[in-house]
Motif scaffolding. Structure first.
Motif, PDB file in Angstrom:
ATOM      1  N   LEU A   9       0.840  -1.198   0.000  1.00  0.00           N
ATOM      2  CA  LEU A   9       0.000   0.000   0.000  1.00  0.00           C
ATOM      3  C   LEU A   9       0.874   1.247   0.000  1.00  0.00           C
ATOM      4  O   LEU A   9       1.843   1.333   0.756  1.00  0.00           O
ATOM      5  N   ASP A  14      -6.356   8.203   3.755  1.00  0.00           N
ATOM      6  CA  ASP A  14      -7.750   8.584   3.498  1.00  0.00           C
ATOM      7  C   ASP A  14      -8.041   8.782   2.010  1.00  0.00           C
ATOM      8  O   ASP A  14      -9.121   9.253   1.648  1.00  0.00           O
ATOM      9  N   VAL A  17      -9.059   4.413  -2.949  1.00  0.00           N
ATOM     10  CA  VAL A  17      -8.155   3.285  -3.215  1.00  0.00           C
ATOM     11  C   VAL A  17      -8.200   2.896  -4.688  1.00  0.00           C
ATOM     12  O   VAL A  17      -9.279   2.708  -5.269  1.00  0.00           O
ATOM     13  N   ARG A  44      -4.777   6.363  -2.865  1.00  0.00           N
ATOM     14  CA  ARG A  44      -4.085   5.313  -2.117  1.00  0.00           C
ATOM     15  C   ARG A  44      -3.947   4.112  -3.048  1.00  0.00           C
ATOM     16  O   ARG A  44      -4.964   3.603  -3.561  1.00  0.00           O
ATOM     17  N   LEU A  46      -3.035   0.340  -4.028  1.00  0.00           N
ATOM     18  CA  LEU A  46      -2.923  -1.025  -3.526  1.00  0.00           C
ATOM     19  C   LEU A  46      -2.479  -1.930  -4.667  1.00  0.00           C
ATOM     20  O   LEU A  46      -3.227  -2.165  -5.612  1.00  0.00           O
ATOM     21  N   LEU A  76      -9.381  -7.216  -0.116  1.00  0.00           N
ATOM     22  CA  LEU A  76     -10.123  -6.022   0.285  1.00  0.00           C
ATOM     23  C   LEU A  76     -10.809  -6.232   1.632  1.00  0.00           C
ATOM     24  O   LEU A  76     -10.836  -5.323   2.474  1.00  0.00           O
ATOM     25  N   ASP A  77     -11.353  -7.411   1.844  1.00  0.00           N
ATOM     26  CA  ASP A  77     -11.996  -7.698   3.122  1.00  0.00           C
ATOM     27  C   ASP A  77     -10.981  -7.662   4.262  1.00  0.00           C
ATOM     28  O   ASP A  77     -11.256  -7.104   5.334  1.00  0.00           O
ATOM     29  N   LEU A  79      -8.283  -5.987   4.456  1.00  0.00           N
ATOM     30  CA  LEU A  79      -7.845  -4.611   4.676  1.00  0.00           C
ATOM     31  C   LEU A  79      -9.003  -3.680   5.038  1.00  0.00           C
ATOM     32  O   LEU A  79      -8.794  -2.481   5.237  1.00  0.00           O
ATOM     33  N   GLU A  80     -10.210  -4.245   5.096  1.00  0.00           N
ATOM     34  CA  GLU A  80     -11.419  -3.487   5.425  1.00  0.00           C
ATOM     35  C   GLU A  80     -11.619  -2.308   4.466  1.00  0.00           C
ATOM     36  O   GLU A  80     -11.896  -1.176   4.858  1.00  0.00           O
ATOM     37  N   ILE A  81     -11.477  -2.620   3.184  1.00  0.00           N
ATOM     38  CA  ILE A  81     -11.673  -1.643   2.110  1.00  0.00           C
ATOM     39  C   ILE A  81     -12.953  -2.014   1.365  1.00  0.00           C
ATOM     40  O   ILE A  81     -13.167  -3.176   1.015  1.00  0.00           O
ATOM     41  N   VAL A  84     -13.505   0.081  -4.751  1.00  0.00           N
ATOM     42  CA  VAL A  84     -12.209   0.573  -5.234  1.00  0.00           C
ATOM     43  C   VAL A  84     -12.274   0.890  -6.721  1.00  0.00           C
ATOM     44  O   VAL A  84     -13.132   0.391  -7.447  1.00  0.00           O
ATOM     45  N   ARG A 106     -18.219  -3.594  -5.319  1.00  0.00           N
ATOM     46  CA  ARG A 106     -16.846  -3.343  -4.872  1.00  0.00           C
ATOM     47  C   ARG A 106     -16.039  -2.550  -5.903  1.00  0.00           C
ATOM     48  O   ARG A 106     -14.864  -2.257  -5.668  1.00  0.00           O
TER      49      ARG A 106
END
Length: 257
Positions: A9, A14, A17, A44, A46, A76-77, A79-81, A84, A106
């Motif tokens: 990352l 903030d 992503v 951000r 990834l 993603l789960d 990383l709690e994202i 994207v 998603r």
């Protein structure tokens, strides 16, 4: 079953992503030219290594597109994202198509680069599997560089070409062949109209692996998709013509935002 893929990352915690998904025979480092421009614009970033590649686990094949796509959802789960922007090239682009079809909640937007919804050439992929199992990855790596870049770029950037050749040469044979088998019979064309995410499709004018006709099929199948062909770009156009690719990607992402 999903595997916990290796990831990196960069950028503000903030920021929106952007996921970057690599081609077969490469690692997340194929996206090095994209990271700073995206971060400088507040995103951000990834990056991850597709299963069987780089520092990710190498489960036994065969793999399905639902496996490589499921790995992204699992990442993603973890990383709690939530949703994207997804940018994928070649196999990474096919992963993006699958996500757009099967996990639309998603996907905020898609950039599908130098890719295809139906690669075809089934026997070629199966022959490549046999070659890797018989001879290893070194010869494959030499051929990959000739597909990834134009001869002019290779001649002008011998050190970078050598480093990228080594990236393929060190790809685990099991991961590479399992992805070849995935590509051999993949057909995502029927589901293209299901994709609702704002989509940019980019092809390389000199891409002999997946010529612009493949990109056109994708763009025609997704309502409202934008299609761009970049000159003097072979299969790894994001690297060979990084400035133009970055411009197109940023225009798309900021337009969606």
């Amino acid at each position: 079953m999903s595997v916990a893929v290796h990831h990196v990352l960069d950028g503000p915690a903030d920021g929106p992503v952007v996921v970057l998904s690599n081609s077969i025979g490469s690692t997340l480092h194929m996206w090095d030219p994209q990271v700073k421009p995206l971060v400088d614009h507040g995103f951000r970033v990834l990056r991850y290594d597709t299963r069987g590649h780089g520092r990710s686990p190498v489960p036994s094949g065969p793999y399905g597109i639902e496996d490589v796509g499921g790995d992204v959802l699992d990442l993603l789960d973890r990383l709690e994202i939530g949703a994207v922007h997804f940018v994928g090239l070649s196999l990474g682009g096919m992963t993006g198509i699958w996500l757009g079809q099967n996990a639309p909640e998603r996907v905020r937007s898609l950039v599908l680069a130098c890719t295809s919804a139906q690669p075809g050439n089934t026997q070629m992929w199966l022959d490549r599997v046999k070659q890797v199992r018989a001879e290893g990855m070194a010869k494959i790596a030499e051929g990959s560089i000739g597909r990834w870049f134009t001869r002019e770029w290779i001649d002008a950037h011998p050190d970078e070409a050598a480093a990228l050749r080594e990236m393929t040469a060190t790809t685990p044979a099991e991961g590479y062949t399992a992805c070849c088998e995935l590509l051999a019979d993949l057909d995502l064309v029927p589901g293209l109209p299901k994709i609702t995410a704002p989509t940019l499709v980019i092809s390389g004018a000199d891409d002999k692996a997946l010529p612009p006709d493949h990109g056109r099929v994708i763009a025609d199948g997704i309502a409202g998709a934008r299609f761009e062909v970049v000159d003097h770009a072979a299969h790894l156009g994001s690297y060979e013509q990084a400035e133009r690719f970055n411009q197109l990607i940023l225009e798309h992402l900021e337009g969606v935002a």
